[in-house]
Scaffold this motif. Structure first.
Motif, short mmCIF file in Angstrom:
data_model
loop_
_atom_site.label_atom_id
_atom_site.label_comp_id
_atom_site.label_asym_id
_atom_site.label_seq_id
_atom_site.Cartn_x
_atom_site.Cartn_y
_atom_site.Cartn_z
N PRO A 61 2.77 -18.51 5.18
CA PRO A 61 2.35 -17.79 6.39
C PRO A 61 2.84 -16.35 6.42
CG PRO A 61 3.20 -19.97 6.94
CD PRO A 61 3.55 -19.72 5.50
N TYR A 62 4.03 -16.12 5.89
CA TYR A 62 4.59 -14.77 5.92
C TYR A 62 3.97 -13.90 4.83
CZ TYR A 62 7.60 -17.76 8.57
OH TYR A 62 8.05 -18.70 9.47
N ALA A 63 3.58 -14.54 3.72
CA ALA A 63 2.87 -13.81 2.68
C ALA A 63 1.53 -13.31 3.22
CB ALA A 63 2.64 -14.70 1.46
N GLY A 64 0.85 -14.17 3.99
CA GLY A 64 -0.41 -13.76 4.58
C GLY A 64 -0.24 -12.59 5.53
N TYR A 65 0.82 -12.62 6.32
CA TYR A 65 1.09 -11.51 7.24
C TYR A 65 1.32 -10.23 6.46
CZ TYR A 65 3.67 -8.44 10.36
OH TYR A 65 4.10 -7.36 11.07
N THR A 66 2.11 -10.30 5.40
CA THR A 66 2.39 -9.11 4.60
C THR A 66 1.12 -8.55 3.98
OG1 THR A 66 4.63 -9.87 4.10
CG2 THR A 66 3.70 -8.23 2.62
N ALA A 67 0.29 -9.45 3.42
CA ALA A 67 -0.95 -9.00 2.81
C ALA A 67 -1.85 -8.31 3.84
CB ALA A 67 -1.68 -10.18 2.17
N ASP A 68 -1.96 -8.88 5.02
CA ASP A 68 -2.80 -8.29 6.06
C ASP A 68 -2.26 -6.93 6.51
OD1 ASP A 68 -4.40 -10.51 5.97
OD2 ASP A 68 -3.53 -11.46 7.74
N SER A 69 -0.93 -6.80 6.53
CA SER A 69 -0.33 -5.56 7.01
C SER A 69 -0.49 -4.40 6.02
CB SER A 69 1.16 -5.76 7.30
OG SER A 69 1.91 -5.92 6.09
N MET A 70 -0.80 -4.72 4.77
CA MET A 70 -0.90 -3.67 3.77
C MET A 70 -2.02 -2.68 4.08
SD MET A 70 1.62 -3.88 1.83
CE MET A 70 1.09 -2.51 0.80
N ARG A 71 -3.08 -3.14 4.75
CA ARG A 71 -4.17 -2.23 5.08
C ARG A 71 -3.66 -1.04 5.90
NH1 ARG A 71 -9.71 -2.17 5.59
NH2 ARG A 71 -9.87 -4.33 4.88
N ALA A 72 -2.77 -1.30 6.85
CA ALA A 72 -2.24 -0.22 7.66
C ALA A 72 -1.41 0.74 6.82
CB ALA A 72 -1.39 -0.79 8.80
N PHE A 73 -0.66 0.21 5.85
CA PHE A 73 0.11 1.09 4.97
C PHE A 73 -0.82 1.96 4.13
CE2 PHE A 73 3.40 -2.00 5.95
CZ PHE A 73 4.54 -1.22 6.00
N TYR A 74 -1.90 1.38 3.60
CA TYR A 74 -2.84 2.17 2.81
C TYR A 74 -3.47 3.27 3.67
CZ TYR A 74 -2.66 -1.79 -0.47
OH TYR A 74 -2.27 -2.77 -1.33
N GLU A 75 -3.92 2.87 4.85
CA GLU A 75 -4.61 3.84 5.71
C GLU A 75 -3.68 4.96 6.16
OE1 GLU A 75 -6.15 1.31 8.75
OE2 GLU A 75 -7.92 0.73 7.58
#
Length: 290
Positions: A198-212
């Motif tokens: 579950p936490y891996a999924g959260y991290t993966a989803d949050s990466m979009r904000a870091f890229y943007e």
């Protein structure tokens, strides 16, 4: 009837042939080693004895092999004059450009592709494929290629589809390896992959904000460190490396990441932002050119 030939029947080629059969195409298939076409032939695909025979059967041949060199070998005896090759095999941009020239010399039109989904995603909603090469050839065969996945045309340069694809693979493989690194540390501490999923999924989803958030700074070479200073990042990576080491897990990959950030700090960029990493990653020639 729409016709297409598939050159190469690994898992990806088999999925492509199946998608075309599902879409009502007349499909001719060829593979170097026998046996991989049995299920496809049972569904109505035509078995070609040679790659040359497969190419002759259709104007469009979709190539799915290990790399460009394998395509040279497979198609060495084929009459390519007037044919269209859509090579969706993974390789480097320069080899894609060389292969396009090789095909032109033999009278063929050549499109390069980079497939952004695994075999199970072919023909399904959300599948996408980078395509580059002559625009008029792409236009003529777009409908056929879209059967496999929504095509994203990246221009006339035959190397560009592979460039975009390899950029995606750069991000994918580093993230995927990071997942297994985390699982190894978790297992060493009595946890399972399911525990941290579950936490891996959260991290993966949050990466979009870091890229943007980082893209404008990267394009502007802006070293603003308000959001994240290299010194802070280096300290965090040190903690990650030590956690892995204390758990008895290999630290080679993590140490390489930590060394990059530490190099930036040692160069005097500790208060700067992560856009400074671009200068550290560039070759000396590229850095000088900027």
């Amino acid at each position: 009837m729409n016709q297409v030939s598939i050159i190469g029947l690994g898992p990806m080629g088999q999925a492509m042939a199946a998608a075309y059969l599902d879409a009502g195409y007349a499909v001719t298939v060829w593979n170097r080693s026998p046996g991989k076409d049995t299920a496809l032939v049972a569904r109505g695909a035509r078995r070609a004895a040679t790659a040359a025979e497969a190419v002759a059967a259709s104007t469009l041949s979709v190539v799915s092999l290990i790399d460009v060199d394998a395509a040279y070998t497979a198609l060495a005896d084929a009459d390519l004059d007037g044919r269209v090759l859509a090579n969706l095999s993974s390789d480097v941009p320069e080899k894609a450009r060389a292969a396009a020239g090789w095909a032109r010399e033999r009278g063929a039109s050549y499109l390069t592709g980079g497939v952004n989904v695994p075999p199970a995603g072919i023909g399904r909603e959300g599948a996408s494929i980078f395509i580059s090469g002559p625009g008029e050839v792409y236009g003529q065969h777009r409908a056929a290629l879209d059967v496999l996945g929504a095509t994203d045309y990246r221009g006339a340069d035959p190397g560009h589809a592979q460039l975009y694809y390899q950029l995606n693979m750069t991000m994918f493989w580093t993230a995927y390896t990071g997942w297994y690194q985390a699982v190894a540390i978790a297992r060493a501490n009595g946890l399972t992959a399911a525990d941290i999923l579950p936490y891996a999924g959260y991290t993966a989803d949050s990466m979009r904000a870091f890229y943007e958030g980082s893209a404008p700074l990267a394009d502007a070479d802006d070293p603003d460190g308000t959001a994240a200073r290299l010194a802070m990042c280096a300290a965090s990576l040190d903690h990650v490396v030590h956690t892995a080491a204390d758990s008895g897990v290999d630290t080679g990959i993590l140490a390489a990441h930590a060394a990059l950030y530490r190099r930036g700090v040692d160069a005097g960029y500790g208060a700067d932002g992560t856009a400074r990493l671009l200068g550290l990653l560039a070759s000396p020639q590229a850095a000088a050119a900027r």
